[in-house]
Design an enzyme around this catalytic site. Structure first.
Site, PDB file in Angstrom:
ATOM      1  CB  SER A 276       3.151   1.336   6.172  1.00  0.00           C
ATOM      2  OG  SER A 276       1.981   1.543   6.910  1.00  0.00           O
TER       3      SER A 276
ATOM      4  CG  ASP B  40       0.011  -4.237   2.591  1.00  0.00           C
ATOM      5  OD1 ASP B  40       0.381  -3.750   1.499  1.00  0.00           O
ATOM      6  OD2 ASP B  40      -0.255  -3.539   3.588  1.00  0.00           O
TER       7      ASP B  40
ATOM      8  N   GLY C 282       3.229   6.125   7.958  1.00  0.00           N
ATOM      9  CA  GLY C 282       4.606   6.380   7.532  1.00  0.00           C
ATOM     10  C   GLY C 282       5.545   5.299   8.024  1.00  0.00           C
TER      11      GLY C 282
ATOM     12  CB  THR D 149       1.781  -4.048   8.222  1.00  0.00           C
ATOM     13  OG1 THR D 149       2.936  -4.690   7.697  1.00  0.00           O
ATOM     14  CG2 THR D 149       0.720  -3.944   7.143  1.00  0.00           C
TER      15      THR D 149
ATOM     16  CG  HIS E 163      -0.382   0.183   2.532  1.00  0.00           C
ATOM     17  ND1 HIS E 163      -0.136  -0.855   3.397  1.00  0.00           N
ATOM     18  CD2 HIS E 163       0.003   1.299   3.183  1.00  0.00           C
ATOM     19  CE1 HIS E 163       0.366  -0.384   4.513  1.00  0.00           C
ATOM     20  NE2 HIS E 163       0.475   0.924   4.408  1.00  0.00           N
TER      21      HIS E 163
END
Length: 353
Positions: free
Chosen positions: A163, A93, A161, A179, A64
C-alpha cells in the site's frame, strides 16, 4: 526525389520512446520507493507500507498506512527519516508526507488516462515488509466513467505492505499508487490514478474552506438552540448539560399501543451520559438509571413491566464523529436532537420474538 522520399519514410518509421528492460526500470525507480511506517507515542510500530518520492522531500503513500500514528518514518535499508503528514485526503486514501533532508530523486509522473488494457506495468513496493520488491503484470481493466481518471486494475502482484507503493509503465513513469488487493480472487489488484497526486493540495484547500463554513453553520445552530432554551455541557459543548430532558412518543400500530416517556440527563462523564428513564403514560413506571455511550450508533431497548418495552434512539451519536458528519446533521432541517423544532421518526418492524 527518391532520396527525399526515403528520408521521409525513415522519419515516419522512427520508433516511439523505447520501453526499459525490467533491470533498467528497477535501477531507475528503486531509489524513489521507500518503506513507510507509523508508530505510537511509545515508538511501537502500528502500521507499515510503502511510499513514492514525487517531489523534493515529498513522499506519497496511502492514508491507511499512517492512520492513528503519533510519528511517521520513511526508511530504506539503515537510513531512516522522520516525516510529517502534509496533506491528508482520507476519502481518496492518499496522504503526502513532508520528509526534511530527504535527497532521494522524484519519479517521473505519467498518466493513467493513457493506459490501455493489456499494457505491461510494474509494481514496486514493500510487500510483507520485504523492501523494494518488483513485480510485473498487465493492466486488466480501467474502472471509472469516461473522462474521469480511472482506478487501475492490474495483475501485477501486490500484498499487505505494498500500500502506497508505485505502479509504473514500461518507461518507468508513475501511473498509479498501489492501494488494494482483493483477497477473494486471484490477481485482483488496484491502484489509484497518478493524477490524484497533483490534485491533493487543491483538495485540501477546499476541504479547509468547507470545514470553516461547516463550523460557522454549526456555531450558528448551537447559538440558535441556546436562544431557544437548550443548554449544553461546557466541557463537551455537543452534549447536553445535567437536567436536559428528551421526550419520546412510541406508537405500536400492530397492537394500537401508544406510550410516552422521557429521559432526563443526570450526569455527563466524558462521552458516557447517565440518564434517568421515566415512563409518563398509565401512571408511570417510576425512574430508573441507565448509562448510554454517546459515541455508539444504536437503539436502546428498555424492558418495562408486563412484557412492555420502550425503544430509545441514542441521540448523542451526532455529537461525535468527524466534523463533516456533525456539520451535515447539524445543518439538516430536523435540527439537533433536543431542540424544540426537532422531530425524529423511527420505524421498526418485528420479525420475531
Amino acid at each position: 526525389m527518391k532520396r527525399s522520399l526515403a528520408c521521409l519514410l525513415l522519419v515516419l518509421a522512427a520508433p516511439a520512446a523505447q520501453a526499459l528492460t525490467p533491470e533498467e526500470l528497477f535501477t531507475r525507480i528503486s531509489p524513489s520507493v521507500w518503506f513507510v511506517y507509523g508508530a505510537d507515542a511509545s515508538d511501537r510500530r502500528l502500521t507499515q507500507g510503502s511510499g513514492v518520492v514525487v517531489a523534493p522531500q515529498r513522499v506519497i503513500t496511502n492514508c491507511h498506512v499512517v492512520k492513528d500514528a503519533a510519528s511517521v518514518f520513511v526508511r530504506k535499508e539503515n537510513v531512516i527519516y522522520l516525516a510529517k503528514v502534509e496533506h491528508r485526503d482520507p476519502k481518496r486514501d492518499l496522504c503526502q508526507l513532508q520528509v526534511p533532508n530527504l535527497t532521494a530523486p522524484a519519479v517521473t509522473l505519467g498518466s493513467s488516462k493513457e493506459l490501455k488494457v493489456g499494457q505491461k506495468v510494474y509494481a514496486l513496493g514493500n510487500p510483507k515488509g520485504l523492501e523494494v520488491t518488483l513485480s510485473d503484470g498487465l493492466v486488466s481493466a480501467l474502472r471509472g466513467p469516461d473522462g474521469v481518471e480511472p482506478i487501475v486494475q492490474t495483475t501485477a502482484p501486490i500484498s499487505p505492505g505494498s500500500s502506497g507503493g508505485g505502479l509504473f509503465d514500461g518507461e518507468g513513469r508513475l501511473v498509479g499508487i498501489t492501494t488494494l488487493q482483493r483477497p477473494d480472487g486471484q490477481n485482483l489488484n488496484f491502484a489509484l490514478p497518478v493524477e490524484w497526486v497533483a490534485e491533493l493540495p487543491e483538495r485540501m484547500r477546499l476541504a479547509a474552506d468547507e470545514a470553516v463554513q461547516a463550523k460557522k453553520k454549526r456555531d450558528e445552530q448551537i447559538a440558535s438552540l441556546r436562544a431557544g432554551g437548550v443548554s449544553y455541557n461546557p466541557a463537551s459543548p455537543e452534549l447536553p448539560v445535567i437536567g436536559a430532558t428528551w421526550k419520546y412518543r412510541f406508537v405500536d400500530h400492530k397492537y394500537s399501543n401508544t406510550q410516552t416517556y422521557s429521559m432526563r440527563v443526570t450526569g455527563v462523564d466524558g462521552w458516557a451520559v447517565t440518564e434517568s428513564f421515566q415512563v409518563d403514560d398509565r401512571g408511570g413506571e417510576g425512574r430508573r438509571r441507565v448509562v448510554v455511550g454517546a459515541d455508539e450508533m444504536r437503539f436502546v431497548l428498555h424492558r418495562l413491566a408486563a412484557e412492555r418495552t420502550a425503544l430509545e434512539f441514542n441521540p448523542y451519536l451526532l455529537a461525535r464523529g468527524d466534523a463533516a458528519m456533525r456539520a451535515h446533521w447539524m445543518s439538516r432541517s430536523t435540527n439537533y436532537p433536543g431542540s424544540q423544532q426537532a422531530t425524529w421518526a423511527v420505524t421498526s418492524r418485528v420479525h420475531g420474538e
